[in-house]
Design an enzyme around this catalytic site. Structure first.
Site, PDB file in Angstrom:
ATOM      1  CG  PHE A 141      37.096  -8.660  27.569  1.00 57.53           C
ATOM      2  CD1 PHE A 141      35.641  -8.800  27.112  1.00 57.53           C
ATOM      3  CD2 PHE A 141      37.887  -9.614  27.248  1.00 57.53           C
ATOM      4  CE1 PHE A 141      35.488  -9.796  25.933  1.00 57.53           C
ATOM      5  CE2 PHE A 141      37.757 -10.603  26.228  1.00 57.53           C
ATOM      6  CZ  PHE A 141      36.468 -10.761  25.817  1.00 57.53           C
ATOM      7  CD  GLN A 255      44.817 -16.155  30.091  1.00 59.52           C
ATOM      8  OE1 GLN A 255      44.411 -15.960  28.865  1.00 59.52           O
ATOM      9  NE2 GLN A 255      45.211 -15.241  30.732  1.00 59.52           N
ATOM     10  CG  HIS A 257      39.066 -18.485  28.772  1.00 61.30           C
ATOM     11  ND1 HIS A 257      37.731 -18.631  29.436  1.00 61.30           N
ATOM     12  CD2 HIS A 257      39.202 -17.609  28.143  1.00 61.30           C
ATOM     13  CE1 HIS A 257      36.917 -17.405  28.934  1.00 61.30           C
ATOM     14  NE2 HIS A 257      38.141 -16.703  27.954  1.00 61.30           N
ATOM     15  CG  LEU A 267      36.984 -19.349  24.390  1.00 68.53           C
ATOM     16  CD1 LEU A 267      37.633 -19.243  25.768  1.00 68.53           C
ATOM     17  CD2 LEU A 267      37.702 -18.215  23.510  1.00 68.53           C
ATOM     18  CD  GLU A 270      37.742 -12.219  30.007  1.00 69.30           C
ATOM     19  OE1 GLU A 270      37.897 -11.157  30.497  1.00 69.30           O
ATOM     20  OE2 GLU A 270      38.665 -13.247  30.068  1.00 69.30           O
ATOM     21  NE  ARG A 301      40.637 -14.367  29.293  1.00 66.31           N
ATOM     22  CZ  ARG A 301      40.745 -14.447  28.069  1.00 66.31           C
ATOM     23  NH1 ARG A 301      41.640 -14.794  27.419  1.00 66.31           N
ATOM     24  NH2 ARG A 301      39.789 -13.781  27.269  1.00 66.31           N
ATOM     25  CG  HIS A 369      42.303 -19.508  26.548  1.00 60.54           C
ATOM     26  ND1 HIS A 369      41.645 -19.949  25.511  1.00 60.54           N
ATOM     27  CD2 HIS A 369      42.462 -18.223  26.563  1.00 60.54           C
ATOM     28  CE1 HIS A 369      41.107 -18.744  24.749  1.00 60.54           C
ATOM     29  NE2 HIS A 369      41.847 -17.895  25.367  1.00 60.54           N
ATOM     30  NE  ARG A 405      46.019 -14.039  25.787  1.00 60.75           N
ATOM     31  CZ  ARG A 405      44.598 -13.948  25.625  1.00 60.75           C
ATOM     32  NH1 ARG A 405      43.872 -12.803  25.754  1.00 60.75           N
ATOM     33  NH2 ARG A 405      43.823 -15.258  25.487  1.00 60.75           N
TER      34      ARG A 405
END
Length: 611
Positions: A141, A255, A257, A267, A270, A301, A369, A405
């Site tokens: 990730f 955030q 994404h 979404l 990731e 991100r 996101h 995050r």
């Protein structure tokens, strides 16, 4: 006299996602009576939509070897751009492996290590060890030094939520679904519960408890393009903010994404990039290695979202009726991998965009996101400002995430913080006594009844709730996005103040009787606009770039002046939040370079407009 149902319990939890249910399980296991309130049946909570996985430093898979809580800690702090509380991050990384294994015991079918050699999409060959076969595995990730994101295909939130809810059912914990908390009952010092509205009937109810825990998730739906479910409107945050004494922390940290699917903004995990997917531009050129030679598509991100936006600004986006986008390519992963490990997104792509990722490219663009900000709590989950009030999960600013995050740290936070904070709330509740007056409760209900009456009878005015909501969403989308600057943020604040004043004069088009969606929206909207003002005013005031907060007019991170957290309060009668600040706790890792993205000390023009 008001006529309403009253429910009295030891602990009241608002929100039945993973954080709320994990705390409920902890409390019930210690013999406490718990009631959970939820807008939807628990298995429809937004936690269920999480796809990619949950970070924990197990170190079982070949690419996770040598991982430790120390490495996870460093990744989390760097990911946060030194905006997080380091004592919180330390407690989190130490507890995450326990939380993952506990969920396995309770029934989560984690994907496991399969021994043998395999070739990764980038040509590297790895070998999974025989002695690790059958242990919980992990995928790559963004922003992580090791593979540590534990997963169940790409339906990790689904399996975790269903497992957790089975525990709630097994333990006989009371859940009142289709119920919305609309205000806290408090005396400025102590919280004793909530006034709630039944979404089936429109009736008001009272819930009284020794402890009240906000676990209502994020506020993504303040933006018009968000990966969030329609229920994610920031309810718990604005209900806490409305008290005037509870602050929200770091609301400007929003955030985006990198891969929301155009045009429905669902979404695309990731995990698709973690498993080896590439981002391509209109010329089908893989551009991320040009910007991030080391981490490529798997920088954090905030960085990948900015790089994609820069590339679109340079004219390399694919034109579409919904604005320019880029492509996500996972075709080279092969049908077997896609239909096993990424089957949820394969279905989403087919059903919502008419593309089959086995043979087609997926249209993607950075999309709102996650909210790093929320109800500010201490490391034990106690909300600032009111005794007896707690918060956990995305609704809280526990401050694990600072200004960005890492992927996989939110699912991990819900369950890990639920475990840590669950113990603390339980301890508090076991030692607390319930004291309240009938008059205090009755006054709280009356105030909400009067709000409803004013809307139903049209006493306030004629403003249309849906028009105002659209204006709020547009102000945030246009002016408080991935790249920010002073003049745009000022426009957002000015627009939102005007919309806020108008929201105090909403008139209903419908009768507003019973389970009226228009009435529900009218009750929420002023609170939602207050959140939007906390976001935009906090962003205007913070004259630096840090994590997701990227100011084109202040492109550098400024630790000398801004190594601090924003606290936004809403005084009675105000049309702007009052901002205060507190220092960030640095216990182990002093501020430095993140190792990806624009060097914090010397950005390489990352904030400048291109084209």
């Amino acid at each position: 006299m008001s006529n309403y149902q009253t429910h009295i319990t030891d602990m009241l939890i608002v929100g039945a996602g993973l954080a709320g249910e994990r705390i409920a399980v902890e409390a019930a296991s210690q013999g406490l009576n718990v009631i959970i309130l939820s807008l939807v049946p628990p298995r429809r909570s937004h936690s269920t939509a999480a796809q990619g996985g949950m970070q924990a430093s197990l170190g079982n898979c070949a690419m996770g070897e040598g991982d430790s809580t120390d490495v996870h800690f460093a990744d989390t702090v760097k990911g946060s751009d030194w905006g997080c509380e380091q004592d919180v991050a330390r407690a989190f990384v130490e507890n995450a492996p326990l939380a993952v294994r506990e969920m396995a015991v309770w029934g989560v079918p984690w994907s496991r290590v399969v021994a043998g050699k395999r070739t990764l999409p980038d040509g590297r060959e790895i070998e999974e060890k025989k002695e690790k076969e059958g242990l919980i595995t992990a995928r790559d990730f963004g922003g992580t030094a090791k593979w540590r994101t534990c997963y169940t295909a790409d339906g990790t939130g689904h399996t975790l939520q269903y497992t957790m809810d089975s525990m709630v059912v097994q333990m006989g914990i009371t859940v009142h679904d289709r119920t919305e908390a609309i205000s806290l009952i408090h005396d400025g010092d102590k919280c004793i519960g909530v006034v709630a509205r039944c979404l089936r009937t429109g009736d008001l109810r009272v819930y009284i408890a020794k402890s009240t825990v906000m676990c209502t998730g994020g506020y993504g739906r303040l933006y018009s393009a968000s990966t969030n479910a329609v229920i994610n409107e920031g309810n718990g945050m604005f209900v806490a903010l409305n008290t005037g004494v509870v602050p929200l922390g770091n609301m400007e940290a929003v955030q985006f994404h990198p891969t929301g699917m155009v045009p429905v903004w669902i979404l695309i995990t990731e995990g698709a990039r973690g498993d080896g997917g590439y981002l391509l531009d209109k010329n089908l050129y893989r551009f991320m290695p040009d910007y991030e030679p080391k981490k490529k598509e798997l920088a954090s991100r905030d960085v990948v979202s900015r790089r994609m936006t820069q590339h679109i600004r340079k004219g390399y986006g694919v034109d579409s009726p919904y604005g320019p986008h880029l492509w996500l390519d996972i075709r080279h992963l092969g049908a077997k991998h896609i239909n096993t490990n990424l089957r949820e997104i394969a279905n989403i792509a087919k059903n919502f965009a008419g593309v089959d990722p086995v043979k087609d490219l997926i249209p993607v663009r950075p999309t709102q996101h996650y909210s790093m900000g929320g109800v500010r709590t201490n490391k034990d989950g106690y909300a600032y400002g009111l005794k007896g009030l707690f918060a956990c999960g995305e609704a809280a600013c526990w401050d694990l995430h600072g200004f960005n995050r890492l992927g996989g740290n939110s699912l991990a936070e819900t369950i890990t913080a639920g475990r840590i904070i669950g113990k603390k709330v339980t301890e508090y509740t076991l030692g607390a006594t319930l004291s309240y007056s009938y008059e205090q409760v009755n006054n709280a209900v009356k105030e909400q009844e009067n709000r409803v009456k004013a809307l139903v009878n049209g006493w306030n005015g004629k403003e249309d709730v849906y028009n105002l909501r659209n204006e709020m969403e547009k102000s945030l989308m246009d002016y408080v996005g991935i790249f920010r600057n002073g003049p745009d943020l000022q426009k957002a604040v000015d627009n939102l103040r005007e919309v806020y004043h108008r929201s105090l004069n909403i008139g209903l088009k419908s009768g507003g009787e019973g389970p009226s969606p228009e009435l529900a929206q009218a009750l929420r909207l002023p609170g939602m606009i207050r959140l939007a003002l906390c976001i935009s005013y906090g962003a205007l005031t913070r004259t630096e770039s840090r994590g997701s907060h990227a100011r084109e007019d202040y492109p550098k991170r400024d630790d000398a002046n801004w190594l601090k957290r924003t606290l936004a309060y809403w005084p009675e009668g105000a049309d702007l939040p009052e901002l205060k600040y507190e220092p960030v706790t640095i216990t182990e890792l002093p501020p430095g370079d993140r190792g990806y993205g624009e060097s914090s000390a010397q950005p390489e023009g990352g904030g400048k407009k291109n084209g």
